[in-house]
Design a protein around this motif. Structure first.
Motif, PDB file in Angstrom:
ATOM      1  N   ALA A   1       0.855  -1.184   0.000  1.00 46.01           N
ATOM      2  CA  ALA A   1       0.000   0.000   0.000  1.00 46.01           C
ATOM      3  C   ALA A   1       0.893   1.237   0.000  1.00 46.01           C
ATOM      4  CB  ALA A   1      -0.900   0.001   1.227  1.00 46.01           C
ATOM      5  N   VAL A   2       0.691   2.085  -0.967  1.00 48.37           N
ATOM      6  CA  VAL A   2       1.486   3.301  -1.086  1.00 48.37           C
ATOM      7  C   VAL A   2       0.562   4.487  -0.842  1.00 48.37           C
ATOM      8  CG1 VAL A   2       2.888   4.710  -2.624  1.00 48.37           C
ATOM      9  CG2 VAL A   2       3.048   2.224  -2.731  1.00 48.37           C
ATOM     10  N   GLU A   3       0.894   5.276   0.148  1.00 46.46           N
ATOM     11  CA  GLU A   3       0.112   6.468   0.466  1.00 46.46           C
ATOM     12  C   GLU A   3       0.424   7.543  -0.580  1.00 46.46           C
ATOM     13  OE1 GLU A   3      -2.573   8.645   2.799  1.00 46.46           O
ATOM     14  OE2 GLU A   3      -1.965   6.573   3.104  1.00 46.46           O
ATOM     15  N   PRO A   4      -0.600   8.142  -1.154  1.00 47.51           N
ATOM     16  CA  PRO A   4      -0.337   9.224  -2.110  1.00 47.51           C
ATOM     17  C   PRO A   4       0.494  10.332  -1.451  1.00 47.51           C
ATOM     18  CG  PRO A   4      -2.650   8.615  -2.132  1.00 47.51           C
ATOM     19  CD  PRO A   4      -2.023   7.899  -0.971  1.00 47.51           C
ATOM     20  N   GLN A   5       1.341  10.936  -2.244  1.00 49.87           N
ATOM     21  CA  GLN A   5       2.209  11.999  -1.755  1.00 49.87           C
ATOM     22  C   GLN A   5       1.897  13.302  -2.473  1.00 49.87           C
ATOM     23  OE1 GLN A   5       4.526  11.714   0.799  1.00 49.87           O
ATOM     24  NE2 GLN A   5       3.484   9.758   1.035  1.00 49.87           N
ATOM     25  N   PRO A   6       2.022  14.419  -1.771  1.00 49.40           N
ATOM     26  CA  PRO A   6       1.774  15.706  -2.437  1.00 49.40           C
ATOM     27  C   PRO A   6       2.860  16.003  -3.460  1.00 49.40           C
ATOM     28  CG  PRO A   6       2.557  16.053  -0.197  1.00 49.40           C
ATOM     29  CD  PRO A   6       2.398  14.577  -0.370  1.00 49.40           C
ATOM     30  N   MET A   7       2.420  16.513  -4.579  1.00 51.90           N
ATOM     31  CA  MET A   7       3.340  16.938  -5.632  1.00 51.90           C
ATOM     32  C   MET A   7       3.222  18.455  -5.735  1.00 51.90           C
ATOM     33  SD  MET A   7       4.657  14.110  -6.614  1.00 51.90           S
ATOM     34  CE  MET A   7       5.550  14.657  -8.038  1.00 51.90           C
ATOM     35  N   PRO A   8       4.341  19.165  -5.720  1.00 52.93           N
ATOM     36  CA  PRO A   8       4.253  20.623  -5.831  1.00 52.93           C
ATOM     37  C   PRO A   8       3.569  21.022  -7.137  1.00 52.93           C
ATOM     38  CG  PRO A   8       6.515  19.906  -5.413  1.00 52.93           C
ATOM     39  CD  PRO A   8       5.709  18.684  -5.662  1.00 52.93           C
ATOM     40  N   TRP A   9       2.787  22.079  -7.058  1.00 53.59           N
ATOM     41  CA  TRP A   9       2.166  22.618  -8.270  1.00 53.59           C
ATOM     42  C   TRP A   9       3.284  23.206  -9.118  1.00 53.59           C
ATOM     43  CZ3 TRP A   9      -2.821  22.344  -9.886  1.00 53.59           C
ATOM     44  CH2 TRP A   9      -3.184  23.154 -10.974  1.00 53.59           C
ATOM     45  N   PRO A  10       3.321  22.939 -10.403  1.00 57.15           N
ATOM     46  CA  PRO A  10       4.404  23.483 -11.252  1.00 57.15           C
ATOM     47  C   PRO A  10       4.451  25.013 -11.182  1.00 57.15           C
ATOM     48  CG  PRO A  10       3.110  21.838 -12.439  1.00 57.15           C
ATOM     49  CD  PRO A  10       2.383  22.111 -11.162  1.00 57.15           C
ATOM     50  N   LYS A  11       5.628  25.544 -10.920  1.00 55.40           N
ATOM     51  CA  LYS A  11       5.781  27.000 -10.755  1.00 55.40           C
ATOM     52  C   LYS A  11       5.371  27.784 -11.993  1.00 55.40           C
ATOM     53  CE  LYS A  11       9.402  26.693  -7.336  1.00 55.40           C
ATOM     54  NZ  LYS A  11       9.196  27.398  -6.145  1.00 55.40           N
TER      55      LYS A  11
ATOM     56  N   ILE B   1      -2.577  16.189  -4.973  1.00 52.65           N
ATOM     57  CA  ILE B   1      -2.455  14.786  -4.575  1.00 52.65           C
ATOM     58  C   ILE B   1      -3.435  13.978  -5.405  1.00 52.65           C
ATOM     59  CG2 ILE B   1      -2.812  13.115  -2.721  1.00 52.65           C
ATOM     60  CD1 ILE B   1      -1.907  15.173  -0.760  1.00 52.65           C
ATOM     61  N   THR B   2      -2.944  12.889  -5.952  1.00 53.24           N
ATOM     62  CA  THR B   2      -3.791  11.985  -6.719  1.00 53.24           C
ATOM     63  C   THR B   2      -3.982  10.715  -5.902  1.00 53.24           C
ATOM     64  OG1 THR B   2      -2.917  12.874  -8.782  1.00 53.24           O
ATOM     65  CG2 THR B   2      -4.031  10.739  -8.903  1.00 53.24           C
ATOM     66  N   GLY B   3      -5.237  10.359  -5.678  1.00 49.85           N
ATOM     67  CA  GLY B   3      -5.553   9.142  -4.940  1.00 49.85           C
ATOM     68  C   GLY B   3      -6.193   9.439  -3.599  1.00 49.85           C
ATOM     69  N   GLU B   4      -6.646   8.371  -2.979  1.00 48.04           N
ATOM     70  CA  GLU B   4      -7.349   8.457  -1.695  1.00 48.04           C
ATOM     71  C   GLU B   4      -6.374   8.769  -0.567  1.00 48.04           C
ATOM     72  OE1 GLU B   4      -9.427   4.857  -0.771  1.00 48.04           O
ATOM     73  OE2 GLU B   4      -9.871   5.527   1.262  1.00 48.04           O
ATOM     74  N   VAL B   5      -6.765   9.710   0.280  1.00 48.91           N
ATOM     75  CA  VAL B   5      -5.944  10.134   1.410  1.00 48.91           C
ATOM     76  C   VAL B   5      -6.791  10.086   2.675  1.00 48.91           C
ATOM     77  CG1 VAL B   5      -4.749  12.127   2.439  1.00 48.91           C
ATOM     78  CG2 VAL B   5      -4.491  11.646   0.001  1.00 48.91           C
TER      79      VAL B   5
ATOM     80  N   GLU C   1       0.181  12.170   8.443  1.00 47.80           N
ATOM     81  CA  GLU C   1       0.856  12.661   7.240  1.00 47.80           C
ATOM     82  C   GLU C   1       0.107  13.866   6.650  1.00 47.80           C
ATOM     83  OE1 GLU C   1       3.454  10.686   3.743  1.00 47.80           O
ATOM     84  OE2 GLU C   1       1.762   9.543   4.503  1.00 47.80           O
ATOM     85  N   ALA C   2      -1.202  13.764   6.560  1.00 46.63           N
ATOM     86  CA  ALA C   2      -2.000  14.877   6.036  1.00 46.63           C
ATOM     87  C   ALA C   2      -1.874  16.106   6.938  1.00 46.63           C
ATOM     88  CB  ALA C   2      -3.459  14.462   5.879  1.00 46.63           C
ATOM     89  N   ARG C   3      -1.793  15.890   8.238  1.00 45.91           N
ATOM     90  CA  ARG C   3      -1.600  17.031   9.159  1.00 45.91           C
ATOM     91  C   ARG C   3      -0.288  17.751   8.855  1.00 45.91           C
ATOM     92  NH1 ARG C   3      -4.001  13.784  12.908  1.00 45.91           N
ATOM     93  NH2 ARG C   3      -2.052  13.012  13.774  1.00 45.91           N
ATOM     94  N   ARG C   4       0.752  16.976   8.525  1.00 48.05           N
ATOM     95  CA  ARG C   4       2.043  17.599   8.183  1.00 48.05           C
ATOM     96  C   ARG C   4       1.936  18.440   6.921  1.00 48.05           C
ATOM     97  NH1 ARG C   4       5.972  14.403   6.587  1.00 48.05           N
ATOM     98  NH2 ARG C   4       4.789  12.484   6.551  1.00 48.05           N
ATOM     99  N   TRP C   5       1.062  18.083   6.011  1.00 46.68           N
ATOM    100  CA  TRP C   5       0.889  18.838   4.779  1.00 46.68           C
ATOM    101  C   TRP C   5       0.058  20.105   4.990  1.00 46.68           C
ATOM    102  CZ3 TRP C   5      -1.555  14.002   2.128  1.00 46.68           C
ATOM    103  CH2 TRP C   5      -0.594  13.016   1.977  1.00 46.68           C
ATOM    104  N   ILE C   6      -0.979  19.996   5.822  1.00 49.22           N
ATOM    105  CA  ILE C   6      -1.961  21.071   5.967  1.00 49.22           C
ATOM    106  C   ILE C   6      -1.593  22.087   7.055  1.00 49.22           C
ATOM    107  CG2 ILE C   6      -4.365  21.575   6.614  1.00 49.22           C
ATOM    108  CD1 ILE C   6      -4.122  20.438   3.799  1.00 49.22           C
TER     109      ILE C   6
END
Length: 170
Positions: free
Chosen positions: A23-33, A151-155, A161-166
């Motif tokens: 199981a791989v947790e989706p990861q945030p990808m930076p929006w292209p600058k 982020i693509t996929g279910e979170v 992990e989501a708390r660290r992002w938000i």
């Protein structure tokens, strides 16, 4: 990973070794600058139309989903909790429905008791503009109106992990 006997024999005959499912947790990808944030103004399921430009000053979580998408349905309760927990921090979670009829969305809302604000991307133009090809997909926009990550996929939006992002955005 459990393989049916026939699949296992074919795999072994081919000289391949099956890998266990991970199981791989989706990861945030930076929006292209270099990519600008597309405008987003869509009709709300209930209430007036919703416009992303008017949400400047809030952190906005745009979740592109559809009721036929099992990961989308699984993710919704954690998105609702995220919205409830951070409402005082001016975080808005907007459920952007992809190409479903109003009747279909209302049936889903009645069955699931979903309370998030829902906007309708009736023709899929918003999803295309945001580059959404997989559901669910989530784009997080900072208070300055600039996209932060996607982020693509279910979170699990209530997880550590989501708390660290938000949290840094609040």
């Amino acid at each position: 990973m459990i393989l049916r006997r026939r699949d296992a024999l074919i795999t072994l005959a081919a000289g391949l070794v099956p890998l266990p499912a991970v199981a791989v947790e989706p990861q945030p990808m930076p929006w292209p600058k270099a990519r600008a944030l597309p405008p987003l103004a869509l009709p709300a399921l209930d209430g007036p139309a919703w416009d992303l430009a008017a949400a400047k000053g809030q952190v906005v979580v745009l979740n592109f989903w559809a009721s036929w998408c099992e990961p989308c349905r699984s993710e919704m309760p954690s998105l609702e909790l995220l919205a409830e927990r951070h409402q005082a921090h001016k975080l808005a979670v907007i459920a952007v429905n992809f190409k479903e009829t109003e009747a279909t969305i209302r049936r889903y809302v009645a069955q699931s008791a979903l309370t998030l604000p829902i906007v309708r991307d009736a023709d899929g133009a918003a999803a295309r503009a945001f580059g959404v090809r997989v559901f669910p997909s989530t784009i997080v926009v900072g208070r300055d109106g600039r996209p932060v990550f996607t982020i693509t996929g279910e979170v699990d939006w209530t997880g550590a992990e989501a708390r660290r992002w938000i949290t840094p955005l609040l």
